[in-house]
Design a protein around this motif. Sequence first.
Motif, PDB file in Angstrom:
ATOM      1  N   PHE A  44      13.097  29.085  33.829  1.00 46.73           N
ATOM      2  CA  PHE A  44      14.048  28.064  33.389  1.00 46.73           C
ATOM      3  C   PHE A  44      15.152  28.692  32.541  1.00 46.73           C
ATOM      4  CE2 PHE A  44      15.281  25.227  29.873  1.00 46.73           C
ATOM      5  CZ  PHE A  44      15.978  24.266  30.600  1.00 46.73           C
ATOM      6  N   LEU A  45      14.769  29.515  31.571  1.00 46.85           N
ATOM      7  CA  LEU A  45      15.760  30.151  30.703  1.00 46.85           C
ATOM      8  C   LEU A  45      16.691  31.070  31.484  1.00 46.85           C
ATOM      9  CD1 LEU A  45      13.583  31.048  27.580  1.00 46.85           C
ATOM     10  CD2 LEU A  45      15.204  29.156  27.820  1.00 46.85           C
ATOM     11  N   PHE A  46      16.156  31.759  32.484  1.00 47.40           N
ATOM     12  CA  PHE A  46      16.949  32.686  33.281  1.00 47.40           C
ATOM     13  C   PHE A  46      17.890  31.961  34.246  1.00 47.40           C
ATOM     14  CE2 PHE A  46      17.420  35.447  37.048  1.00 47.40           C
ATOM     15  CZ  PHE A  46      18.057  36.536  36.445  1.00 47.40           C
ATOM     16  N   LEU A  47      17.424  30.854  34.831  1.00 46.23           N
ATOM     17  CA  LEU A  47      18.186  30.154  35.870  1.00 46.23           C
ATOM     18  C   LEU A  47      19.068  29.019  35.359  1.00 46.23           C
ATOM     19  CD1 LEU A  47      15.373  29.959  38.577  1.00 46.23           C
ATOM     20  CD2 LEU A  47      17.352  31.500  38.548  1.00 46.23           C
ATOM     21  N   VAL A  48      18.909  28.649  34.097  1.00 44.73           N
ATOM     22  CA  VAL A  48      19.676  27.518  33.591  1.00 44.73           C
ATOM     23  C   VAL A  48      21.172  27.811  33.647  1.00 44.73           C
ATOM     24  CG1 VAL A  48      19.677  28.160  31.132  1.00 44.73           C
ATOM     25  CG2 VAL A  48      19.735  25.747  31.781  1.00 44.73           C
ATOM     26  N   ASP A  49      21.930  26.828  34.069  1.00 41.50           N
ATOM     27  CA  ASP A  49      23.389  26.935  34.136  1.00 41.50           C
ATOM     28  C   ASP A  49      23.933  26.889  32.704  1.00 41.50           C
ATOM     29  OD1 ASP A  49      26.093  26.714  34.562  1.00 41.50           O
ATOM     30  OD2 ASP A  49      25.985  24.872  35.753  1.00 41.50           O
ATOM     31  N   ARG A  50      24.487  27.998  32.252  1.00 42.17           N
ATOM     32  CA  ARG A  50      24.978  28.087  30.865  1.00 42.17           C
ATOM     33  C   ARG A  50      26.079  27.055  30.583  1.00 42.17           C
ATOM     34  NH1 ARG A  50      20.655  30.295  30.332  1.00 42.17           N
ATOM     35  NH2 ARG A  50      20.374  32.522  30.315  1.00 42.17           N
ATOM     36  N   GLY A  51      26.838  26.692  31.618  1.00 37.67           N
ATOM     37  CA  GLY A  51      27.886  25.690  31.442  1.00 37.67           C
ATOM     38  C   GLY A  51      27.339  24.300  31.195  1.00 37.67           C
ATOM     39  N   ARG A  52      26.074  24.100  31.577  1.00 38.83           N
ATOM     40  CA  ARG A  52      25.424  22.803  31.371  1.00 38.83           C
ATOM     41  C   ARG A  52      24.160  22.948  30.533  1.00 38.83           C
ATOM     42  NH1 ARG A  52      24.315  19.739  36.719  1.00 38.83           N
ATOM     43  NH2 ARG A  52      23.395  21.691  37.361  1.00 38.83           N
ATOM     44  N   ALA A  53      24.137  23.926  29.656  1.00 39.61           N
ATOM     45  CA  ALA A  53      22.923  24.220  28.883  1.00 39.61           C
ATOM     46  C   ALA A  53      22.447  23.019  28.079  1.00 39.61           C
ATOM     47  CB  ALA A  53      23.162  25.410  27.962  1.00 39.61           C
ATOM     48  N   LEU A  54      23.381  22.277  27.482  1.00 43.22           N
ATOM     49  CA  LEU A  54      22.982  21.118  26.684  1.00 43.22           C
ATOM     50  C   LEU A  54      22.330  20.057  27.559  1.00 43.22           C
ATOM     51  CD1 LEU A  54      22.895  19.708  23.960  1.00 43.22           C
ATOM     52  CD2 LEU A  54      25.187  18.844  24.397  1.00 43.22           C
ATOM     53  N   ARG A  55      22.934  19.782  28.708  1.00 40.71           N
ATOM     54  CA  ARG A  55      22.377  18.773  29.610  1.00 40.71           C
ATOM     55  C   ARG A  55      21.019  19.221  30.152  1.00 40.71           C
ATOM     56  NH1 ARG A  55      25.545  15.179  33.894  1.00 40.71           N
ATOM     57  NH2 ARG A  55      26.677  14.812  31.978  1.00 40.71           N
ATOM     58  N   MET A  56      20.881  20.498  30.464  1.00 40.64           N
ATOM     59  CA  MET A  56      19.612  20.997  30.977  1.00 40.64           C
ATOM     60  C   MET A  56      18.529  20.962  29.892  1.00 40.64           C
ATOM     61  SD  MET A  56      20.142  21.474  34.089  1.00 40.64           S
ATOM     62  CE  MET A  56      21.290  20.132  33.910  1.00 40.64           C
ATOM     63  N   THR A  57      18.942  21.209  28.662  1.00 42.26           N
ATOM     64  CA  THR A  57      17.996  21.111  27.549  1.00 42.26           C
ATOM     65  C   THR A  57      17.524  19.675  27.388  1.00 42.26           C
ATOM     66  OG1 THR A  57      19.058  22.973  26.434  1.00 42.26           O
ATOM     67  CG2 THR A  57      17.679  21.540  25.075  1.00 42.26           C
ATOM     68  N   VAL A  58      18.446  18.729  27.537  1.00 44.75           N
ATOM     69  CA  VAL A  58      18.082  17.310  27.466  1.00 44.75           C
ATOM     70  C   VAL A  58      17.094  16.978  28.588  1.00 44.75           C
ATOM     71  CG1 VAL A  58      18.958  14.952  27.789  1.00 44.75           C
ATOM     72  CG2 VAL A  58      20.167  16.542  26.286  1.00 44.75           C
ATOM     73  N   ALA A  59      17.367  17.441  29.814  1.00 43.00           N
ATOM     74  CA  ALA A  59      16.467  17.184  30.944  1.00 43.00           C
ATOM     75  C   ALA A  59      15.086  17.792  30.681  1.00 43.00           C
ATOM     76  CB  ALA A  59      17.062  17.742  32.234  1.00 43.00           C
ATOM     77  N   PHE A  60      15.065  19.011  30.147  1.00 42.31           N
ATOM     78  CA  PHE A  60      13.790  19.667  29.841  1.00 42.31           C
ATOM     79  C   PHE A  60      13.018  18.882  28.772  1.00 42.31           C
ATOM     80  CE2 PHE A  60      11.174  22.429  27.273  1.00 42.31           C
ATOM     81  CZ  PHE A  60      10.413  23.079  28.239  1.00 42.31           C
ATOM     82  N   LEU A  61      13.704  18.534  27.684  1.00 40.96           N
ATOM     83  CA  LEU A  61      13.026  17.828  26.589  1.00 40.96           C
ATOM     84  C   LEU A  61      12.551  16.442  27.007  1.00 40.96           C
ATOM     85  CD1 LEU A  61      15.233  18.901  23.543  1.00 40.96           C
ATOM     86  CD2 LEU A  61      12.907  19.655  24.103  1.00 40.96           C
ATOM     87  N   LEU A  62      13.359  15.734  27.793  1.00 39.28           N
ATOM     88  CA  LEU A  62      12.927  14.423  28.292  1.00 39.28           C
ATOM     89  C   LEU A  62      11.685  14.569  29.169  1.00 39.28           C
ATOM     90  CD1 LEU A  62      16.328  12.687  29.155  1.00 39.28           C
ATOM     91  CD2 LEU A  62      14.670  11.955  27.431  1.00 39.28           C
ATOM     92  N   SER A  63      11.676  15.579  30.029  1.00 39.07           N
ATOM     93  CA  SER A  63      10.499  15.836  30.876  1.00 39.07           C
ATOM     94  C   SER A  63       9.279  16.124  30.006  1.00 39.07           C
ATOM     95  CB  SER A  63      10.746  17.026  31.803  1.00 39.07           C
ATOM     96  OG  SER A  63      11.789  16.789  32.680  1.00 39.07           O
ATOM     97  N   PHE A  64       9.466  16.969  29.008  1.00 45.61           N
ATOM     98  CA  PHE A  64       8.365  17.342  28.113  1.00 45.61           C
ATOM     99  C   PHE A  64       7.809  16.114  27.385  1.00 45.61           C
ATOM    100  CE2 PHE A  64       6.637  18.870  24.081  1.00 45.61           C
ATOM    101  CZ  PHE A  64       5.809  19.892  24.508  1.00 45.61           C
ATOM    102  N   ILE A  65       8.688  15.279  26.858  1.00 44.10           N
ATOM    103  CA  ILE A  65       8.267  14.105  26.085  1.00 44.10           C
ATOM    104  C   ILE A  65       7.602  13.059  26.980  1.00 44.10           C
ATOM    105  CG2 ILE A  65       9.126  12.127  24.761  1.00 44.10           C
ATOM    106  CD1 ILE A  65      11.293  14.128  23.647  1.00 44.10           C
ATOM    107  N   ILE A  66       8.228  12.752  28.119  1.00 48.77           N
ATOM    108  CA  ILE A  66       7.685  11.724  29.011  1.00 48.77           C
ATOM    109  C   ILE A  66       6.354  12.174  29.606  1.00 48.77           C
ATOM    110  CG2 ILE A  66       8.071  10.444  31.160  1.00 48.77           C
ATOM    111  CD1 ILE A  66      11.108  10.538  30.446  1.00 48.77           C
ATOM    112  N   LEU A  67       6.302  13.413  30.092  1.00 46.81           N
ATOM    113  CA  LEU A  67       5.042  13.923  30.643  1.00 46.81           C
ATOM    114  C   LEU A  67       3.947  13.971  29.576  1.00 46.81           C
ATOM    115  CD1 LEU A  67       6.420  16.775  32.898  1.00 46.81           C
ATOM    116  CD2 LEU A  67       5.103  14.803  33.686  1.00 46.81           C
TER     117      LEU A  67
END
Length: 195
Positions: A44-67
């Motif tokens: 995830f850290l290697f493939l994340v789009d740096r231009g959308r890092a904030l949005r990808m972090t939000v997607a990751f954290l939402l997944s972590f919290i909901i799961l």
Amino acid sequence: MLTEIEELSKKLHQLEMDWWIHHDLFTFQWWFIVVVNLLFFLAFLFLVDRGRALRMTVAFLLSFIILGTFDQTGQFFGLWSYEHEFIGFTENYNAVDFLAVPSIFALTYQMFTPWRIFLVASLLVCLLNAYIAEPIFVALGIYKLDNWSYTGSFVLLFIVTLLVKSLTDLIGSDKNTEDYRPKSQRTFGNKEKAR
């Protein structure tokens, strides 16, 4: 009654910690949990789009919290359990894939932005997780289906992907969402709109 519940809870926590230290920590299954989660999180850290890092972090954290919320609820109601845990004293890190699945869901969100493509990709990801990864974890004795099924996992995971996409889109919504996608996906997305 409340005092008795507190005492039993303390005793249960002590027993769980003793079990984790003496029968779980540094076993093959514990190392398997560490390696699987570390590999997917590094991917995830290697493939994340740096231009959308904030949005990808939000997607990751939402997944972590909901799961994590669904996981704790399922354990509380005896639907499934974990014979082996990464950290024995916290609920958030006891699932075998506590970092792996959020990493996969966030990368799926990043790579397949348009809804139609995202739905197909999510179906495939959830099918692979429910019918291939989970049976491996069951066979290794890490995960136990008590009153649950692989199909239930598939449905639950698919619902989580829909929630993550919807909430991430809502939180990061703006008029020009497509500009955040990689060029290859923007071109593919424009072809989809033309149809």
